[in-house]
Design an enzyme around this catalytic site. Structure first.
Site, mmCIF file in Angstrom:
data_model
loop_
_atom_site.group_PDB
_atom_site.id
_atom_site.type_symbol
_atom_site.label_atom_id
_atom_site.label_comp_id
_atom_site.label_asym_id
_atom_site.label_seq_id
_atom_site.Cartn_x
_atom_site.Cartn_y
_atom_site.Cartn_z
ATOM 1 N N ASP A 1 -13.439 -4.272 -1.973
ATOM 2 C CA ASP A 1 -13.355 -4.100 -0.520
ATOM 3 C C ASP A 1 -14.713 -4.488 0.043
ATOM 4 O O ASP A 1 -15.703 -3.770 -0.132
ATOM 5 C CB ASP A 1 -13.005 -2.651 -0.169
ATOM 6 C CG ASP A 1 -11.613 -2.269 -0.655
ATOM 7 O OD1 ASP A 1 -10.747 -3.156 -0.701
ATOM 8 O OD2 ASP A 1 -11.392 -1.090 -0.994
ATOM 9 N N ASP B 1 0.879 -1.170 0.000
ATOM 10 C CA ASP B 1 0.000 0.000 0.000
ATOM 11 C C ASP B 1 0.914 1.215 0.000
ATOM 12 O O ASP B 1 1.690 1.415 0.948
ATOM 13 C CB ASP B 1 -0.893 0.022 1.240
ATOM 14 C CG ASP B 1 -1.948 -1.072 1.206
ATOM 15 O OD1 ASP B 1 -2.369 -1.445 0.097
ATOM 16 O OD2 ASP B 1 -2.347 -1.546 2.274
#
Length: 252
Positions: free
Chosen positions: A130, A11
């Site tokens: 997600d 990330d």
């Protein structure tokens, strides 16, 4: 039997690798190029690079960082984060990405999946989801903008829609399990992989090598994503694969 993949995930925010818990409390943990080199040497099967600063604020594509990262790799690189146009995908593929990961832009404009798949090939298009559980409705829903905004799209509907539109792979992040290191959401993942015929990558919850063994024994997903436990050197890709071998799971 198809060999299972272990995929570290970076990330990246403002050009630096960050990690949080359940999408919150991000901390800076290093340079993406250094991490990429380390995981390449460790025997990772692929690498996922998620530019979360672009997801949050619409920054320009960090093409220089992606190019530098790709140059160091001998494994496939998937790049995601704020990709919303065909030109974005072209630039990323031209700068070393092998695949792109689409999330919010796909939910906002599903035809973008079809357009991208037809232009670049299904094998280049990974749809990231997600997923979060709503206890009142007893169902899983898709979230966008780095897990900040809930949609009305049911995960079990969306996975089938994106496959029909031309997605070549799914990356499912269980938001309730993300960064918790207590194991993957295997029941949810099992339901998803039964609904589609494309590879599924599981993300969220891998806390030790045995969690990956459990993941592959209890589901038919193709790959497990790992971040926290690898970045913090609590374990290594090699240790995860060794546990998988002992558990009778085929590895690359």
């Amino acid at each position: 039997m198809i060999k299972k993949r272990i995929i570290p995930c970076l990330d990246v925010k403002d050009g630096r690798v960050v990690k949080g818990i359940q999408f919150k409390g991000l901390r800076d943990i290093g340079n993406p190029v250094d991490f990429a080199l380390y995981y390449n040497e460790q025997g990772a099967d692929e690498l996922v690079f998620l530019d979360i600063s672009r997801t949050e604020a619409g920054h320009d594509l960090v093409l220089d960082v992606i190019s530098e990262t790709a140059e160091k790799l001998f494994i496939p690189l998937t790049v995601g984060g704020g990709i919303s146009t065909i030109d974005d995908i072209s630039q990323l593929l031209n700068h070393g990405a092998d695949k792109v990961s689409l999330n919010s832009s796909a939910l906002k404009n599903p035809s973008f999946i079809k357009e991208a798949s037809e232009k670049f090939g299904r094998q280049c298009i990974c749809i990231a989801i997600d997923s979060n559980y709503d206890s009142e409705l007893n169902d899983y829903f898709c979230y966008t903008h780095g897990g900040k905004q809930r949609t009305d799209k049911r995960v079990y509907d969306w996975v089938q829609e994106v496959e029909a539109l031309g997605a070549g792979e799914l990356l499912i992040t269980s938001m309730t399990h993300d960064g918790m290191k207590q194991g993957f959401d295997v029941s949810h993942l099992h339901e998803i992989e039964k609904l589609v015929n494309i590879p599924v990558i599981a993300s969220g919850g891998g806390g030790n090598p045995e969690h990956f063994v459990d993941l592959f024994k209890e589901t038919n997903v193709s790959a497990g994503l790992a971040a926290s436990i690898l970045h913090d050197k609590e374990t290594t890709v090699n240790q995860i694969k060794s546990s998988m071998k002992r558990g009778g799971i085929p590895v690359r």
